[in-house]
Design a protein around this motif. Structure first.
Motif, PDB file in Angstrom:
ATOM      1  N   ILE A  45      57.655  49.588  56.232  1.00  0.00           N
ATOM      2  CA  ILE A  45      57.652  49.053  54.860  1.00  0.00           C
ATOM      3  C   ILE A  45      56.455  49.602  54.102  1.00  0.00           C
ATOM      4  CG2 ILE A  45      57.275  46.944  53.506  1.00  0.00           C
ATOM      5  CD1 ILE A  45      60.161  47.294  54.373  1.00  0.00           C
ATOM      6  N   SER A  46      55.308  49.677  54.767  1.00  0.00           N
ATOM      7  CA  SER A  46      54.108  50.209  54.119  1.00  0.00           C
ATOM      8  C   SER A  46      54.317  51.646  53.654  1.00  0.00           C
ATOM      9  CB  SER A  46      52.910  50.127  55.065  1.00  0.00           C
ATOM     10  OG  SER A  46      52.565  48.777  55.275  1.00  0.00           O
ATOM     11  N   LYS A  47      55.050  52.432  54.422  1.00  0.00           N
ATOM     12  CA  LYS A  47      55.345  53.810  54.007  1.00  0.00           C
ATOM     13  C   LYS A  47      56.215  53.823  52.756  1.00  0.00           C
ATOM     14  CE  LYS A  47      54.780  56.002  58.488  1.00  0.00           C
ATOM     15  NZ  LYS A  47      55.415  56.766  59.565  1.00  0.00           N
ATOM     16  N   HIS A  48      57.201  52.938  52.707  1.00  0.00           N
ATOM     17  CA  HIS A  48      58.035  52.830  51.503  1.00  0.00           C
ATOM     18  C   HIS A  48      57.177  52.425  50.304  1.00  0.00           C
ATOM     19  CE1 HIS A  48      62.029  53.539  53.104  1.00  0.00           C
ATOM     20  NE2 HIS A  48      61.788  52.710  54.100  1.00  0.00           N
ATOM     21  N   LEU A  49      56.273  51.487  50.522  1.00  0.00           N
ATOM     22  CA  LEU A  49      55.396  51.038  49.437  1.00  0.00           C
ATOM     23  C   LEU A  49      54.478  52.157  48.964  1.00  0.00           C
ATOM     24  CD1 LEU A  49      54.515  47.459  50.722  1.00  0.00           C
ATOM     25  CD2 LEU A  49      56.120  48.083  48.898  1.00  0.00           C
ATOM     26  N   MET A  50      54.035  53.007  49.881  1.00  0.00           N
ATOM     27  CA  MET A  50      53.191  54.142  49.493  1.00  0.00           C
ATOM     28  C   MET A  50      53.966  55.110  48.599  1.00  0.00           C
ATOM     29  SD  MET A  50      50.805  54.791  52.937  1.00  0.00           S
ATOM     30  CE  MET A  50      51.674  56.265  53.272  1.00  0.00           C
ATOM     31  N   VAL A  51      55.234  55.339  48.917  1.00  0.00           N
ATOM     32  CA  VAL A  51      56.068  56.227  48.098  1.00  0.00           C
ATOM     33  C   VAL A  51      56.239  55.629  46.698  1.00  0.00           C
ATOM     34  CG1 VAL A  51      58.389  57.212  47.830  1.00  0.00           C
ATOM     35  CG2 VAL A  51      57.267  57.245  50.069  1.00  0.00           C
ATOM     36  N   LEU A  52      56.519  54.322  46.637  1.00  0.00           N
ATOM     37  CA  LEU A  52      56.675  53.658  45.341  1.00  0.00           C
ATOM     38  C   LEU A  52      55.386  53.681  44.534  1.00  0.00           C
ATOM     39  CD1 LEU A  52      58.851  50.621  46.480  1.00  0.00           C
ATOM     40  CD2 LEU A  52      59.593  52.549  45.048  1.00  0.00           C
ATOM     41  N   THR A  53      54.255  53.524  45.226  1.00  0.00           N
ATOM     42  CA  THR A  53      52.951  53.567  44.559  1.00  0.00           C
ATOM     43  C   THR A  53      52.661  54.965  44.035  1.00  0.00           C
ATOM     44  OG1 THR A  53      52.135  51.764  45.950  1.00  0.00           O
ATOM     45  CG2 THR A  53      50.484  53.114  44.845  1.00  0.00           C
ATOM     46  N   ALA A  54      52.940  55.974  44.850  1.00  0.00           N
ATOM     47  CA  ALA A  54      52.702  57.363  44.437  1.00  0.00           C
ATOM     48  C   ALA A  54      53.556  57.729  43.217  1.00  0.00           C
ATOM     49  CB  ALA A  54      52.997  58.319  45.593  1.00  0.00           C
ATOM     50  N   ALA A  55      54.742  57.133  43.121  1.00  0.00           N
ATOM     51  CA  ALA A  55      55.613  57.391  41.977  1.00  0.00           C
ATOM     52  C   ALA A  55      55.209  56.575  40.758  1.00  0.00           C
ATOM     53  CB  ALA A  55      57.065  57.079  42.355  1.00  0.00           C
ATOM     54  N   GLY A  56      54.261  55.668  40.938  1.00  0.00           N
ATOM     55  CA  GLY A  56      53.803  54.832  39.835  1.00  0.00           C
ATOM     56  C   GLY A  56      54.728  53.655  39.547  1.00  0.00           C
ATOM     57  N   LEU A  57      55.711  53.428  40.423  1.00  0.00           N
ATOM     58  CA  LEU A  57      56.675  52.354  40.201  1.00  0.00           C
ATOM     59  C   LEU A  57      56.109  50.979  40.546  1.00  0.00           C
ATOM     60  CD1 LEU A  57      59.798  54.211  41.574  1.00  0.00           C
ATOM     61  CD2 LEU A  57      59.293  53.679  39.191  1.00  0.00           C
ATOM     62  N   ILE A  58      55.133  50.955  41.442  1.00  0.00           N
ATOM     63  CA  ILE A  58      54.449  49.704  41.766  1.00  0.00           C
ATOM     64  C   ILE A  58      52.959  49.982  41.846  1.00  0.00           C
ATOM     65  CG2 ILE A  58      56.420  48.808  43.095  1.00  0.00           C
ATOM     66  CD1 ILE A  58      54.687  49.243  45.657  1.00  0.00           C
ATOM     67  N   SER A  59      52.191  48.923  41.796  1.00  0.00           N
ATOM     68  CA  SER A  59      50.759  49.022  42.082  1.00  0.00           C
ATOM     69  C   SER A  59      50.467  48.035  43.198  1.00  0.00           C
ATOM     70  CB  SER A  59      49.920  48.716  40.837  1.00  0.00           C
ATOM     71  OG  SER A  59      50.194  47.417  40.360  1.00  0.00           O
ATOM     72  N   LYS A  70      52.910  44.827  42.865  1.00  0.00           N
ATOM     73  CA  LYS A  70      53.321  44.452  41.521  1.00  0.00           C
ATOM     74  C   LYS A  70      54.173  45.574  40.946  1.00  0.00           C
ATOM     75  CE  LYS A  70      51.515  43.618  36.925  1.00  0.00           C
ATOM     76  NZ  LYS A  70      50.377  43.652  36.044  1.00  0.00           N
ATOM     77  N   LEU A  71      55.277  45.212  40.328  1.00  0.00           N
ATOM     78  CA  LEU A  71      56.152  46.180  39.673  1.00  0.00           C
ATOM     79  C   LEU A  71      55.458  46.735  38.435  1.00  0.00           C
ATOM     80  CD1 LEU A  71      59.085  47.351  39.682  1.00  0.00           C
ATOM     81  CD2 LEU A  71      59.664  45.500  38.114  1.00  0.00           C
ATOM     82  N   GLU A  72      55.585  48.036  38.222  1.00  0.00           N
ATOM     83  CA  GLU A  72      55.053  48.699  37.030  1.00  0.00           C
ATOM     84  C   GLU A  72      56.244  49.235  36.241  1.00  0.00           C
ATOM     85  OE1 GLU A  72      52.040  48.585  36.067  1.00  0.00           O
ATOM     86  OE2 GLU A  72      51.101  47.812  37.884  1.00  0.00           O
ATOM     87  N   PRO A  73      56.855  48.391  35.409  1.00  0.00           N
ATOM     88  CA  PRO A  73      58.107  48.780  34.736  1.00  0.00           C
ATOM     89  C   PRO A  73      57.973  49.970  33.792  1.00  0.00           C
ATOM     90  CG  PRO A  73      57.291  46.700  33.873  1.00  0.00           C
ATOM     91  CD  PRO A  73      56.413  47.074  35.037  1.00  0.00           C
ATOM     92  N   ASP A  74      56.789  50.211  33.242  1.00  0.00           N
ATOM     93  CA  ASP A  74      56.626  51.347  32.332  1.00  0.00           C
ATOM     94  C   ASP A  74      56.843  52.682  33.035  1.00  0.00           C
ATOM     95  OD1 ASP A  74      56.176  49.686  30.212  1.00  0.00           O
ATOM     96  OD2 ASP A  74      53.997  49.856  30.289  1.00  0.00           O
ATOM     97  N   ALA A  75      56.713  52.698  34.354  1.00  0.00           N
ATOM     98  CA  ALA A  75      56.886  53.940  35.094  1.00  0.00           C
ATOM     99  C   ALA A  75      58.312  54.465  35.008  1.00  0.00           C
ATOM    100  CB  ALA A  75      56.490  53.738  36.556  1.00  0.00           C
ATOM    101  N   LEU A  76      59.253  53.586  34.734  1.00  0.00           N
ATOM    102  CA  LEU A  76      60.643  54.015  34.623  1.00  0.00           C
ATOM    103  C   LEU A  76      61.010  54.514  33.232  1.00  0.00           C
ATOM    104  CD1 LEU A  76      62.453  51.263  36.699  1.00  0.00           C
ATOM    105  CD2 LEU A  76      62.239  53.677  37.252  1.00  0.00           C
ATOM    106  N   ARG A  77      60.085  54.388  32.298  1.00  0.00           N
ATOM    107  CA  ARG A  77      60.386  54.762  30.907  1.00  0.00           C
ATOM    108  C   ARG A  77      60.815  56.226  30.791  1.00  0.00           C
ATOM    109  NH1 ARG A  77      56.052  52.893  27.898  1.00  0.00           N
ATOM    110  NH2 ARG A  77      57.185  50.960  27.703  1.00  0.00           N
ATOM    111  N   ASP A  78      60.063  57.156  31.365  1.00  0.00           N
ATOM    112  CA  ASP A  78      60.410  58.582  31.262  1.00  0.00           C
ATOM    113  C   ASP A  78      61.771  58.866  31.886  1.00  0.00           C
ATOM    114  OD1 ASP A  78      58.086  59.184  29.913  1.00  0.00           O
ATOM    115  OD2 ASP A  78      57.002  59.831  31.712  1.00  0.00           O
ATOM    116  N   ALA A  79      62.026  58.234  33.036  1.00  0.00           N
ATOM    117  CA  ALA A  79      63.317  58.435  33.703  1.00  0.00           C
ATOM    118  C   ALA A  79      64.439  57.875  32.840  1.00  0.00           C
ATOM    119  CB  ALA A  79      63.316  57.783  35.078  1.00  0.00           C
ATOM    120  N   SER A  80      64.210  56.734  32.236  1.00  0.00           N
ATOM    121  CA  SER A  80      65.214  56.117  31.379  1.00  0.00           C
ATOM    122  C   SER A  80      65.507  56.994  30.158  1.00  0.00           C
ATOM    123  CB  SER A  80      64.737  54.732  30.944  1.00  0.00           C
ATOM    124  OG  SER A  80      65.649  54.142  30.073  1.00  0.00           O
TER     125      SER A  80
END
Length: 112
Positions: A45-59, A70-80
């Motif tokens: 799970i920690s590895k999955h969290l590291m990937v999400l953190t590196a993508a800026g999707l969570i902090s 914590k979810l970082e919803p602004d990170a999805l703005r560019d993708a959206s």
């Protein structure tokens, strides 16, 4: 921006990571609470969290001895914004497409 989009979409490509994001929509969560519903180790799970953190999707932040996510919803703005560019196309009607293929390729329809 392309590299950032690649990182975000790569992170979103995994079902476990998408489930984690959905869980974090509700509220911030401790890493141990994030791991609870999954049948995998805390290290996985920690590895999955590291990937999400590196993508800026969570902090992640440490509060006392507990690490919180914590979810970082602004990170999805560019993708959206990128995906909205495809909104100009008509939606694909898969049922109609399947009927068309069955008519055009009747010998293949029996094989499916």
């Amino acid at each position: 921006m392309s590299d950032r989009l690649d990182t975000v979409f790569a992170a979103l490509a995994d079902g476990t990571r998408r489930r984690i994001l959905a869980m974090l929509l509700e509220d911030d969560m401790a890493v141990t609470d994030v791991a609870e519903p999954f049948e995998m180790s805390l290290a996985a799970i920690s590895k999955h969290l590291m990937v999400l953190t590196a993508a800026g999707l969570i902090s992640q932040e440490k509060r006392g001895r507990v690490k919180w996510c914590k979810l970082e919803p602004d990170a999805l703005r560019d993708a959206s914004v990128w995906m909205q560019g495809f909104g100009q196309f008509e939606p694909v009607h898969l049922d109609a497409f399947e009927r068309f293929l069955a008519q055009e390729l009747p010998e293949r329809a029996d094989d499916v």
